[in-house]
Scaffold this active site. Sequence first.
Site, PDB file in Angstrom:
ATOM      1  N   LYS A 108      12.368  13.977  27.967  1.00 17.20           N
ATOM      2  CA  LYS A 108      12.452  13.134  29.532  1.00 17.20           C
ATOM      3  C   LYS A 108      11.558  13.781  30.462  1.00 17.20           C
ATOM      4  CE  LYS A 108      14.602  10.733  28.559  1.00 17.20           C
ATOM      5  NZ  LYS A 108      15.321  10.047  27.563  1.00 17.20           N
ATOM      6  N   GLU A 144      15.636  16.866  23.480  1.00 21.23           N
ATOM      7  CA  GLU A 144      15.620  15.541  24.376  1.00 21.23           C
ATOM      8  C   GLU A 144      15.241  15.768  25.876  1.00 21.23           C
ATOM      9  OE1 GLU A 144      15.849  12.356  24.630  1.00 21.23           O
ATOM     10  OE2 GLU A 144      16.734  12.025  26.423  1.00 21.23           O
ATOM     11  N   LYS A 204       9.272   0.220  26.736  1.00 23.32           N
ATOM     12  CA  LYS A 204      10.728   0.252  26.194  1.00 23.32           C
ATOM     13  C   LYS A 204      10.454  -0.461  24.802  1.00 23.32           C
ATOM     14  CE  LYS A 204      15.028   1.058  27.662  1.00 23.32           C
ATOM     15  NZ  LYS A 204      15.321   2.516  27.600  1.00 23.32           N
ATOM     16  N   CYS A 242       5.781  -5.263  24.691  1.00 25.77           N
ATOM     17  CA  CYS A 242       4.954  -6.524  25.029  1.00 25.77           C
ATOM     18  C   CYS A 242       6.251  -7.343  25.255  1.00 25.77           C
ATOM     19  CB  CYS A 242       4.310  -7.141  23.657  1.00 25.77           C
ATOM     20  SG  CYS A 242       2.819  -6.302  23.411  1.00 25.77           S
ATOM     21  N   TRP A 272       1.478  -4.210  26.102  1.00 22.24           N
ATOM     22  CA  TRP A 272       1.565  -2.822  25.603  1.00 22.24           C
ATOM     23  C   TRP A 272       0.492  -2.835  24.567  1.00 22.24           C
ATOM     24  CZ3 TRP A 272       2.081   0.443  21.455  1.00 22.24           C
ATOM     25  CH2 TRP A 272       2.211   1.732  22.010  1.00 22.24           C
ATOM     26  N   ASN A 281       3.809 -10.695  20.258  1.00 17.21           N
ATOM     27  CA  ASN A 281       4.280  -9.235  20.092  1.00 17.21           C
ATOM     28  C   ASN A 281       4.544  -8.928  18.689  1.00 17.21           C
ATOM     29  OD1 ASN A 281       6.035  -6.965  20.542  1.00 17.21           O
ATOM     30  ND2 ASN A 281       7.848  -8.067  21.011  1.00 17.21           N
ATOM     31  N   GLY A 282       3.955  -7.554  18.589  1.00 20.44           N
ATOM     32  CA  GLY A 282       3.862  -7.211  17.053  1.00 20.44           C
ATOM     33  C   GLY A 282       2.538  -6.958  16.638  1.00 20.44           C
ATOM     34  N   ARG A 334       8.652  -3.545  28.986  1.00 19.66           N
ATOM     35  CA  ARG A 334       8.303  -3.797  27.490  1.00 19.66           C
ATOM     36  C   ARG A 334       6.717  -3.595  27.500  1.00 19.66           C
ATOM     37  NH1 ARG A 334      12.055  -6.091  24.237  1.00 19.66           N
ATOM     38  NH2 ARG A 334      10.563  -6.357  22.597  1.00 19.66           N
ATOM     39  N   HIS A 378       9.868  34.080  17.321  1.00 19.30           N
ATOM     40  CA  HIS A 378       8.732  33.717  16.201  1.00 19.30           C
ATOM     41  C   HIS A 378       7.581  33.117  16.448  1.00 19.30           C
ATOM     42  CE1 HIS A 378      12.044  34.998  13.542  1.00 19.30           C
ATOM     43  NE2 HIS A 378      12.883  34.187  14.120  1.00 19.30           N
ATOM     44  N   GLU A 422       7.861  12.346  29.646  1.00 22.12           N
ATOM     45  CA  GLU A 422       7.660  10.817  29.750  1.00 22.12           C
ATOM     46  C   GLU A 422       7.504  10.393  31.017  1.00 22.12           C
ATOM     47  OE1 GLU A 422      10.216   8.187  27.625  1.00 22.12           O
ATOM     48  OE2 GLU A 422      12.176   9.657  28.320  1.00 22.12           O
TER      49      GLU A 422
HETATM   50  C1  F6R Z   1      12.779   8.100  25.448  1.00 22.51           C
HETATM   51  C2  F6R Z   1      12.992   6.745  24.889  1.00 22.51           C
HETATM   52  C3  F6R Z   1      12.711   6.314  23.489  1.00 22.51           C
HETATM   53  C4  F6R Z   1      13.555   5.825  22.566  1.00 22.51           C
HETATM   54  C5  F6R Z   1      12.853   5.399  21.275  1.00 22.51           C
HETATM   55  C6  F6R Z   1      13.918   4.739  20.470  1.00 22.51           C
HETATM   56  O1  F6R Z   1      13.454   7.995  26.776  1.00 22.51           O
HETATM   57  O2  F6R Z   1      13.703   5.841  25.166  1.00 22.51           O
HETATM   58  O3  F6R Z   1      12.190   7.858  22.879  1.00 22.51           O
HETATM   59  O4  F6R Z   1      14.695   6.643  22.280  1.00 22.51           O
HETATM   60  O5  F6R Z   1      11.564   4.564  21.487  1.00 22.51           O
HETATM   61  O6  F6R Z   1      14.262   3.398  21.035  1.00 22.51           O
HETATM   62  P1  F6R Z   1      15.759   2.854  20.540  1.00 22.51           P
HETATM   63  O7  F6R Z   1      17.003   3.513  21.299  1.00 22.51           O
HETATM   64  O8  F6R Z   1      15.605   1.444  21.332  1.00 22.51           O
HETATM   65  O9  F6R Z   1      15.475   2.610  18.991  1.00 22.51           O
END
Ligand code: F6R
Length: 592
Positions: free
Chosen positions: A474, A470, A587, A2, A74, A100-101, A28, A493, A477
């Site tokens: 990527k 990881e 984000k 948010c 969000w 936000n929260g 966000r 396994h 998402e």
């Molecule tokens: C994936 C991604 C998320 C963040 C996670 C932690 O590409 O960006 O998985 O890594 O939400 O966020 P931060 O690094 O801001 O604590």
Amino acid sequence: MCGIFAYYGDRTDAAKIVIKGLKELEYRGYDSWGVAYKTEDEIKITKEVGKIGDIKLTEQKFEKSKIAIGHSRWATHGGVNKKNAHPHSSTNKEIVLVHNGIFENYLEVKTKLEKKGYKFKSDTDTEVIAHLIYEHSKKHNFKDSIKKAIEEIEGRFAIVIINKENNNLIAARKGSPLIVGVGKTEGEYFIASDIPAFLQHTNKVIYLDDNQLLEIKNKNIKFFNLKEEKETKKRIIEIEWNVESAEKGDYPHFMIKEIMEQKDTLSRAINQDSKKIEKLAAAIKNAYGTYFVGCGTAGKVCMVGEYLFAKISKKHINFSFGSEFPNYKDFLTEKTLMLCVSQSGETADTLEAIEIAKSKKVKIASIVNVESSTMARISDITIPIKAGPEKAVASTKATTSQLAILTLLAYACDGGIYKGKQLLINTASQINDMLNPRYEDHIMEIAKKIQHVESMYIIGRGMNYPIALEAAIKLQEVSYIHAEGFAGGELKHGPIALISKNTPVIALVANDDCKKEILANATEVKARGGYIIGVSPENHPVFDYWIKVPDTGNSSPIVNIIPIQILAYQLAVLRKNDPDKPRNLAKSVTVK
Ligand code: F6R
């Protein structure tokens, strides 16, 4: 999670200023947006479902206003629809706010208010706050009614509130970020969840700390601790970020811009005060139990750190996702060290893990990108990664910079910081050579081939096992293709049952002591019909497609993730997804 933006000043297009600011915060949250602004005699509210980025400012008509608050959502409580979009208000718009929260005990408070006759229009926790403040305003002034309401709210939040009665604006925070931009003319202020939102107006900021409230009244801003009457003095800080660093420039999306920026960001991460790195390395070496903690991508970076420390400095590290950390609380003592990794420095699960650790007097270190973040400010030692604003939801440049710092720390822990720096300087220069249009075209060939697959898998071993995880994040998402990462040795396994003819499997094959085994795993997959995409410094007969990466020894996690970032981006574009704002994500995850 948010985005909040508010304007207070002399300009008369407050609503438009807020919408412009919200566009910068869209990463966000982008389920819906809304703005509330004060005209001469009332508060007007406009809300819409969808991305604020799609709104053309020239087509929007707003009445003159000098005060406005806005929100890009969000969704947490209540579906994605207009009635749940912020701002929310009390019955007759006496109180209007953005939030936000999460208000954890909102149902309890809502029931109490319902018994008093309050009617609710939305399914949100935020609307409950508006009514709650209004209820207190029957006995208290604007500021005190907000303080009283906050006493009843459990959870993390940032709120900005205006009211019908006067032209004062109040903001408060507990856990979720809010930063004030001090405008160039007297009495002008911007309030936002993140700095890039107001960079076009000012680089002078004041950080609102947890459990603080600010009041703007008659062009004066005052800060208070929530539990105290007297004013708290705050400092204005000039920050280094500029507008260009937060803009897309000639790139079609932030994600590809940020991937390409890795030509520079890695060097910026490693060229910093060695003494600070050595200090933290010594703290890790001397700690009695060290935990690396992060979420999502940052969590995978921590997992790589576990391997780096085992290999380079023979030091055992415990890894935990932020959300799982409470399970370890009984092992924490004053001699424990916690190292948190986070791009935003605002991730609720990691912040909560820090709170638990702090209650046991654990020393806290953090590796963050946003230097002004809560995490940076509550840590005993902070190493900034200096990657500049990362706006695409999928983390890319922050990831490799975090990996670089952990690699450096592992070398420093073994007394070899110089050796670590040399390795990383060499890696940065090889990445510089690697990131060119020909390389992108080369990856595009495989992206086109696999763009319609239903599932794909990524395998790695040793320090490239977390990179396989990881890589899966990527791909998931932004491409929305089902992707899963596995430790190469684990395939037999169970997961190997998922392989059928032409299932794409990306094998991360570094030139290290796992090479023989991971190639053997790739061969097992190929024998079951899998299509092997090798990410490796050398070609190998088992590969159906070879993506070449430089041979960089212990920094192979850094070079191996970059082609996958590019592949994920290209798949997103080919599949007509928005790589910067993938569905359901946001984000900076400031809710638990
Ligand atoms: C994936 C991604 C998320 C963040 C996670 C932690 O590409 O960006 O998985 O890594 O939400 O966020 P931060 O690094 O801001 O604590």
